[in-house]
Design a protein around this motif. Structure first.
Motif, mmCIF file in Angstrom:
data_model
loop_
_atom_site.group_PDB
_atom_site.id
_atom_site.type_symbol
_atom_site.label_atom_id
_atom_site.label_comp_id
_atom_site.label_asym_id
_atom_site.label_seq_id
_atom_site.Cartn_x
_atom_site.Cartn_y
_atom_site.Cartn_z
ATOM 1 N N LEU A 1 31.424 -21.445 46.427
ATOM 2 C CA LEU A 1 31.341 -23.428 46.648
ATOM 3 C C LEU A 1 32.286 -23.992 47.944
ATOM 4 C CD1 LEU A 1 33.064 -25.430 45.032
ATOM 5 C CD2 LEU A 1 35.403 -23.217 45.537
ATOM 6 N N VAL A 2 30.909 -24.293 48.449
ATOM 7 C CA VAL A 2 31.492 -24.776 49.669
ATOM 8 C C VAL A 2 31.728 -25.595 49.312
ATOM 9 C CG1 VAL A 2 28.783 -25.428 49.247
ATOM 10 C CG2 VAL A 2 30.070 -24.629 51.731
ATOM 11 N N GLN A 3 32.347 -26.655 50.779
ATOM 12 C CA GLN A 3 32.838 -28.414 50.799
ATOM 13 C C GLN A 3 31.615 -28.610 51.522
ATOM 14 O OE1 GLN A 3 36.530 -28.130 53.608
ATOM 15 N NE2 GLN A 3 37.445 -28.165 51.052
ATOM 16 N N ALA A 4 31.879 -30.262 51.455
ATOM 17 C CA ALA A 4 30.899 -30.676 51.790
ATOM 18 C C ALA A 4 30.619 -30.455 53.468
ATOM 19 C CB ALA A 4 30.828 -32.177 51.262
ATOM 20 N N GLY A 5 28.868 -30.950 53.799
ATOM 21 C CA GLY A 5 29.137 -30.735 55.207
ATOM 22 C C GLY A 5 29.106 -28.907 55.306
ATOM 23 N N GLY A 6 29.472 -27.817 54.639
ATOM 24 C CA GLY A 6 28.992 -26.822 55.039
ATOM 25 C C GLY A 6 27.601 -25.896 54.594
ATOM 26 N N SER A 7 27.357 -24.954 54.893
ATOM 27 C CA SER A 7 26.320 -24.529 54.992
ATOM 28 C C SER A 7 25.989 -23.054 54.020
ATOM 29 C CB SER A 7 25.913 -24.081 56.198
ATOM 30 O OG SER A 7 25.610 -25.137 57.108
ATOM 31 N N LEU A 8 25.034 -22.281 53.726
ATOM 32 C CA LEU A 8 24.946 -21.192 52.564
ATOM 33 C C LEU A 8 23.882 -21.193 53.418
ATOM 34 C CD1 LEU A 8 26.604 -22.079 48.842
ATOM 35 C CD2 LEU A 8 27.321 -20.730 50.483
ATOM 36 N N ARG A 9 23.841 -19.822 52.904
ATOM 37 C CA ARG A 9 22.307 -18.861 52.303
ATOM 38 C C ARG A 9 21.945 -18.276 51.643
ATOM 39 N NH1 ARG A 9 19.097 -14.342 57.173
ATOM 40 N NH2 ARG A 9 20.572 -13.575 55.751
ATOM 41 N N LEU A 10 20.824 -18.565 50.636
ATOM 42 C CA LEU A 10 20.490 -17.762 49.468
ATOM 43 C C LEU A 10 19.465 -16.681 50.331
ATOM 44 C CD1 LEU A 10 20.276 -20.760 47.639
ATOM 45 C CD2 LEU A 10 22.523 -19.713 47.217
ATOM 46 N N SER A 11 19.907 -15.656 49.306
ATOM 47 C CA SER A 11 18.301 -14.564 49.577
ATOM 48 C C SER A 11 18.176 -14.585 47.772
ATOM 49 C CB SER A 11 19.505 -13.537 50.010
ATOM 50 O OG SER A 11 19.732 -13.140 51.033
ATOM 51 N N CYS A 12 16.712 -14.111 48.096
ATOM 52 C CA CYS A 12 15.873 -13.619 47.480
ATOM 53 C C CYS A 12 15.304 -12.099 47.890
ATOM 54 C CB CYS A 12 14.870 -14.763 46.945
ATOM 55 S SG CYS A 12 13.882 -14.736 45.005
ATOM 56 N N GLN B 1 18.413 -21.327 54.380
ATOM 57 C CA GLN B 1 19.103 -22.143 54.246
ATOM 58 C C GLN B 1 19.275 -23.509 53.951
ATOM 59 O OE1 GLN B 1 21.511 -20.263 56.995
ATOM 60 N NE2 GLN B 1 22.312 -21.798 56.617
ATOM 61 N N MET B 2 20.317 -23.340 53.680
ATOM 62 C CA MET B 2 21.500 -24.589 53.393
ATOM 63 C C MET B 2 22.551 -25.417 53.889
ATOM 64 S SD MET B 2 21.312 -24.184 49.311
ATOM 65 C CE MET B 2 22.046 -23.537 48.921
ATOM 66 N N ASN B 3 21.955 -26.548 54.441
ATOM 67 C CA ASN B 3 22.881 -27.707 55.993
ATOM 68 C C ASN B 3 23.402 -28.983 55.208
ATOM 69 O OD1 ASN B 3 22.553 -24.851 57.748
ATOM 70 N ND2 ASN B 3 20.849 -25.707 58.487
ATOM 71 N N SER B 4 24.520 -28.870 56.241
ATOM 72 C CA SER B 4 24.681 -30.519 55.613
ATOM 73 C C SER B 4 24.664 -30.405 54.192
ATOM 74 C CB SER B 4 24.138 -31.660 56.210
ATOM 75 O OG SER B 4 23.960 -31.253 57.368
ATOM 76 N N LEU B 5 26.034 -29.518 52.960
ATOM 77 C CA LEU B 5 25.568 -30.171 52.149
ATOM 78 C C LEU B 5 26.715 -31.254 51.566
ATOM 79 C CD1 LEU B 5 25.844 -26.002 50.829
ATOM 80 C CD2 LEU B 5 24.134 -27.480 50.575
ATOM 81 N N LYS B 6 25.645 -31.233 50.228
ATOM 82 C CA LYS B 6 25.921 -32.754 49.668
ATOM 83 C C LYS B 6 26.769 -32.342 48.644
ATOM 84 C CE LYS B 6 23.490 -35.677 52.152
ATOM 85 N NZ LYS B 6 22.490 -36.894 52.232
ATOM 86 N N PRO B 7 27.893 -33.188 48.176
ATOM 87 C CA PRO B 7 27.592 -32.869 45.944
ATOM 88 C C PRO B 7 27.028 -32.399 44.842
ATOM 89 C CG PRO B 7 29.525 -34.166 46.982
ATOM 90 C CD PRO B 7 28.568 -33.532 48.091
ATOM 91 N N THR C 1 21.125 -18.502 41.005
ATOM 92 C CA THR C 1 22.345 -18.545 41.842
ATOM 93 C C THR C 1 22.636 -19.785 42.018
ATOM 94 O OG1 THR C 1 24.174 -18.094 44.008
ATOM 95 C CG2 THR C 1 21.859 -18.555 44.315
ATOM 96 N N GLN C 2 24.264 -19.608 41.825
ATOM 97 C CA GLN C 2 25.054 -21.152 41.156
ATOM 98 C C GLN C 2 25.286 -21.504 42.499
ATOM 99 O OE1 GLN C 2 25.880 -22.971 38.854
ATOM 100 N NE2 GLN C 2 26.766 -24.156 40.344
ATOM 101 N N VAL C 3 25.885 -22.710 43.103
ATOM 102 C CA VAL C 3 25.795 -23.715 44.263
ATOM 103 C C VAL C 3 26.591 -24.033 43.826
ATOM 104 C CG1 VAL C 3 25.196 -24.617 46.468
ATOM 105 C CG2 VAL C 3 23.777 -22.578 45.745
ATOM 106 N N THR C 4 28.068 -24.274 44.211
ATOM 107 C CA THR C 4 29.138 -26.046 44.059
ATOM 108 C C THR C 4 29.253 -26.288 45.142
ATOM 109 O OG1 THR C 4 29.306 -24.723 41.897
ATOM 110 C CG2 THR C 4 31.059 -26.464 42.649
ATOM 111 N N VAL C 5 29.439 -27.809 45.571
ATOM 112 C CA VAL C 5 29.536 -28.156 46.887
ATOM 113 C C VAL C 5 30.802 -29.078 46.227
ATOM 114 C CG1 VAL C 5 28.809 -29.922 48.862
ATOM 115 C CG2 VAL C 5 26.921 -28.431 47.733
#
Length: 114
Positions: free
Chosen positions: A10-21, A80-86, A108-112
């Motif tokens: 879970l991340v707020q809008a504008g945040g970043s996440l890095r997924l790995s596989c 790498q995911m930046n400036s995430l949006k809902p 993997t679940q990503v919730t913005v």
């Protein structure tokens, strides 16, 4: 071939996440790696592709905020995911395509949040 995706959350809008596989059971350097995502009620859509030579491809809708990469020494692909949006909220899946065919990770679940 087994793929283990991680890094969602879970991340707020504008945040970043890095997924790995992480891949196992294959020669990772010979696999084309792809990230897809699927939101509830929508079809699975392509996010990014990285070839065995490191060349990348993004659909126009994904250019600019997403970056795919790979570390062959760690048998791992990243997103790498930046400036995430809902509207980026989705289950993100990794996919490999190589000599042993096409394989999928579990997602993997990503919730913005807005």
């Amino acid at each position: 071939v087994q793929l283990q995706a991680s890094g969602g959350g879970l991340v707020q809008a504008g945040g970043s996440l890095r997924l790995s596989c992480v891949a196992s059971g294959t020669i990772f350097s010979s696999e084309i790696m792809t990230w897809y995502r699927q939101s509830p009620g929508k079809e699975r859509e392509l996010v990014a592709v990285i070839g065995t030579n490191g060349l990348t491809h993004y659909p126009d809708s994904m250019k600019g905020r997403f970056t795919i990469s790979r570390d062959n020494a760690r048998d791992t692909a990243y997103l790498q995911m930046n400036s995430l949006k809902p509207e980026d909220t989705a289950v993100y899946f990794c996919n490999s395509n190589g000599r042993r065919g096409i394989h999928w990770g579990q997602g993997t679940q990503v919730t913005v949040s807005s």
